[in-house]
Design a protein around this motif. Structure first.
Motif, PDB file in Angstrom:
ATOM      1  N   ARG A 142       2.763   7.995  -0.474  1.00  0.00           N
ATOM      2  CA  ARG A 142       2.934   8.536  -1.824  1.00  0.00           C
ATOM      3  C   ARG A 142       4.017   7.774  -2.585  1.00  0.00           C
ATOM      4  O   ARG A 142       3.845   7.432  -3.745  1.00  0.00           O
ATOM      5  N   LYS A 143       5.127   7.491  -1.906  1.00  0.00           N
ATOM      6  CA  LYS A 143       6.212   6.759  -2.554  1.00  0.00           C
ATOM      7  C   LYS A 143       5.811   5.321  -2.874  1.00  0.00           C
ATOM      8  O   LYS A 143       6.332   4.726  -3.807  1.00  0.00           O
ATOM      9  N   GLY A 190       2.967   4.576  -3.976  1.00  0.00           N
ATOM     10  CA  GLY A 190       2.071   4.652  -5.125  1.00  0.00           C
ATOM     11  C   GLY A 190       0.598   4.651  -4.787  1.00  0.00           C
ATOM     12  O   GLY A 190      -0.236   4.497  -5.676  1.00  0.00           O
ATOM     13  N   ASP A 243      -1.237   7.685  -6.574  1.00  0.00           N
ATOM     14  CA  ASP A 243      -0.867   7.962  -7.965  1.00  0.00           C
ATOM     15  C   ASP A 243      -2.026   8.489  -8.804  1.00  0.00           C
ATOM     16  O   ASP A 243      -1.856   9.418  -9.592  1.00  0.00           O
ATOM     17  N   LEU A 244      -3.201   7.922  -8.632  1.00  0.00           N
ATOM     18  CA  LEU A 244      -4.358   8.342  -9.434  1.00  0.00           C
ATOM     19  C   LEU A 244      -4.913   9.698  -9.001  1.00  0.00           C
ATOM     20  O   LEU A 244      -5.616  10.356  -9.757  1.00  0.00           O
ATOM     21  N   THR A 247      -2.919  12.255  -7.844  1.00  0.00           N
ATOM     22  CA  THR A 247      -1.857  13.252  -7.824  1.00  0.00           C
ATOM     23  C   THR A 247      -1.696  13.948  -9.172  1.00  0.00           C
ATOM     24  O   THR A 247      -1.690  13.306 -10.215  1.00  0.00           O
ATOM     25  N   GLN A 274       1.111  16.648 -10.671  1.00  0.00           N
ATOM     26  CA  GLN A 274       2.369  17.313 -10.366  1.00  0.00           C
ATOM     27  C   GLN A 274       2.763  18.219 -11.518  1.00  0.00           C
ATOM     28  O   GLN A 274       2.834  17.809 -12.659  1.00  0.00           O
ATOM     29  N   CYS A 307      -8.651   6.185  -3.499  1.00  0.00           N
ATOM     30  CA  CYS A 307      -7.394   5.433  -3.539  1.00  0.00           C
ATOM     31  C   CYS A 307      -7.164   4.681  -2.235  1.00  0.00           C
ATOM     32  O   CYS A 307      -6.751   3.525  -2.239  1.00  0.00           O
ATOM     33  N   THR A 348      -7.358   0.216  -1.591  1.00  0.00           N
ATOM     34  CA  THR A 348      -6.184  -0.575  -1.239  1.00  0.00           C
ATOM     35  C   THR A 348      -6.572  -1.662  -0.245  1.00  0.00           C
ATOM     36  O   THR A 348      -7.475  -1.476   0.569  1.00  0.00           O
TER      37      THR A 348
END
Length: 71
Positions: A27-28, A30, A33-34, A36, A38, A53, A57
């Motif tokens: 998560r950190k 990234g 990101d798409l 999530t 919050q 996601c 990658t």
């Protein structure tokens, strides 16, 4: 099509079959990101987008996670 959300990092870790520190690291970095959403302290992850996601990658370990999920 109904959207399914995973509530929090713990639920995401269980879904992916990995540890909580691994999910935090991803998560950190990234990766999610798409996927999530919050709202304050609450984290929601859209299940289909999480798989997308990871699949998009270039990391081969992420692809292994997707292969495990598709079994």
């Amino acid at each position: 099509k109904e959207v399914v959300y995973l509530h929090g990092l713990k639920e995401l870790a269980q879904f992916l079959g990995v540890s909580l520190p691994t999910v935090n690291r991803l998560r950190k970095a990234g990766v999610f990101d798409l996927a999530t959403i919050q709202r304050g302290k609450i984290l929601l992850f859209e299940m289909d987008k999480v798989v997308e996601c990871l699949d998009s990658t270039p990391n081969k370990n992420h692809k292994k996670m997707v292969a495990r999920l598709n079994r």
